[in-house]
Design an enzyme around this catalytic site. Structure first.
Site, PDB file in Angstrom:
ATOM      1  N   ASP A  17       0.828  -1.210   0.000  1.00 58.80           N
ATOM      2  CA  ASP A  17       0.000   0.000   0.000  1.00 58.80           C
ATOM      3  C   ASP A  17       0.866   1.265   0.000  1.00 58.80           C
ATOM      4  O   ASP A  17       0.681   2.160   0.821  1.00 58.80           O
ATOM      5  CB  ASP A  17      -0.928   0.019   1.219  1.00 58.80           C
ATOM      6  CG  ASP A  17      -1.601  -1.314   1.477  1.00 58.80           C
ATOM      7  OD1 ASP A  17      -2.007  -1.963   0.494  1.00 58.80           O
ATOM      8  OD2 ASP A  17      -1.722  -1.708   2.649  1.00 58.80           O
ATOM      9  N   ASN A 160     -17.859  -6.116   0.046  1.00 56.04           N
ATOM     10  CA  ASN A 160     -16.944  -5.737   1.122  1.00 56.04           C
ATOM     11  C   ASN A 160     -16.716  -4.246   1.259  1.00 56.04           C
ATOM     12  O   ASN A 160     -16.651  -3.716   2.362  1.00 56.04           O
ATOM     13  CB  ASN A 160     -15.604  -6.444   0.917  1.00 56.04           C
ATOM     14  CG  ASN A 160     -15.754  -7.949   0.941  1.00 56.04           C
ATOM     15  OD1 ASN A 160     -15.928  -8.574  -0.098  1.00 56.04           O
ATOM     16  ND2 ASN A 160     -15.737  -8.535   2.121  1.00 56.04           N
ATOM     17  N   GLU A 197     -11.229  -0.330  -3.404  1.00 59.63           N
ATOM     18  CA  GLU A 197     -10.465   0.232  -2.294  1.00 59.63           C
ATOM     19  C   GLU A 197      -9.204   0.895  -2.831  1.00 59.63           C
ATOM     20  O   GLU A 197      -8.939   0.898  -4.036  1.00 59.63           O
ATOM     21  CB  GLU A 197     -10.092  -0.859  -1.282  1.00 59.63           C
ATOM     22  CG  GLU A 197      -9.128  -1.902  -1.833  1.00 59.63           C
ATOM     23  CD  GLU A 197      -8.770  -3.004  -0.842  1.00 59.63           C
ATOM     24  OE1 GLU A 197      -9.511  -3.173   0.148  1.00 59.63           O
ATOM     25  OE2 GLU A 197      -7.748  -3.691  -1.062  1.00 59.63           O
TER      26      GLU A 197
END
Length: 321
Positions: A17, A160, A197
């Protein structure tokens, strides 16, 4: 003819990330998830390559218990209104799953000119419309407005996480409408998990692009792209168009698996650079989240004639000297 600066990938090992921010002081600032998920580190260097050897400084550590005690994920460092901010997600420790998928979003603030110095102050949780799984926040400014983009589970929507946008009244408080701008809908976004995301913002050619990642964090993980006209109402879901296919994905020929959760920066030559993580192998033993080998990588990208970014394919790892 395009000239590509090539990076010695992986740039930084075992950092998922990844977030790289080029500040007005000429330094590149870097933060990312560490394999232990127990702290937030920041480092800086005069070049992107220099981040590989830069000494990390611990900005914050998780608590032993409570809502900030497990799975510290995906920090980002931003400079807003003369202060430094780190956005991150954290969960609570439980006896069964150590807080997995119980994340909320939080903010740290530092008034120092150099964020490797001074004190990081907790500004608390960023409150949204629901108390539910939320993570991967990013911010950007446009036409004098500070925007917040994040991923969250709407209890009424299967899956999700979806992507949302809102204005901010300050760097830790949302105000006004909270609009869903993307939800997992294509097959490549719903393998293993139904996920949108890891948003990152890129402004160019009269448009605002938001890259994001979909599917589980194994070799199915990949990047998608949203686009809006820079003059449109960014809080209106109709303003955003999702490309139907992934824009950056696993390339077995180059040995790159599950590329995603990216950020954008510019190198000293003025080239646009994609910063992302990927693994060098396909098969994973156990939960992919606890496989530490999502390494930070960097590569130059270009632009298509229609004004959209062309990320190409994940390049091969360089041979280490």
């Amino acid at each position: 003819m395009n000239t590509n600066r090539e990076y010695n990938n992986p740039l930084i090992e075992q950092r998922a990330d990844p977030w790289v921010y080029l500040h007005t002081d000429g330094y590149y600032y870097f933060t990312a998830s560490v394999p232990e998920y127990d702290r937030i580190e920041v480092r800086r260097a005069a070049t992107i390559e220099g981040l590989a050897e830069a000494e990390p400084v611990v900005a914050w550590r998780k608590y032993d218990s409570g809502p900030l005690s497990a799975n510290i994920w995906a920090p980002e460092i931003h400079y807003i209104h003369g202060k430094w901010y780190i956005y991150f997600a954290a969960a609570r420790t439980t006896e069964t799953n150590e807080g997995l998928f119980d994340h909320r979003m939080y903010v740290l603030e530092n008034e120092s000119a150099n964020p490797l110095e001074g004190t990081w102050v907790e500004k608390g949780q960023v409150k949204t419309a629901w108390e539910s799984f939320a993570l991967d926040a990013t911010t950007f400014q446009h036409n004098g407005v500070l925007y917040y983009v994040w991923a969250q589970k709407d209890p009424e929507i299967p899956g999700n996480s979806n992507l949302y946008i809102s204005e901010m009244s300050n760097p830790w408080t949302l105000t006004g409408r909270q609009t869903m701008i993307a939800r997992p809908e294509h097959q490549w976004e719903i393998v293993g998990f139904s996920v949108n995301e890891g948003a990152a913002v890129l402004k160019r050619n009269g448009r605002i692009f938001i890259s994001y990642s979909g599917s589980a964090t194994d070799y199915n993980y990949c990047m998608g792209l949203l686009a809006a006209d820079e003059n449109s109402d960014l809080l209106d879901a109709v303003s955003w168009t999702k490309l139907p296919g992934p824009v950056f994905k696993t390339n077995e020929e180059n040995g790159q698996y599950g590329p995603g959760h990216n950020s954008f920066t510019v190198n000293k030559e003025g080239e646009d650079v994609l910063i992302y993580h990927a693994r060098g192998y396909k098969e994973i033993t156990g939960d992919p989240l606890y496989d530490p080998n999502r390494h930070t990588r960097a590569q130059v990208f270009h632009w298509n004639e229609d004004g959209t970014p062309d990320f190409g394919v994940p390049v091969k790892d360089a041979l280490k000297k």
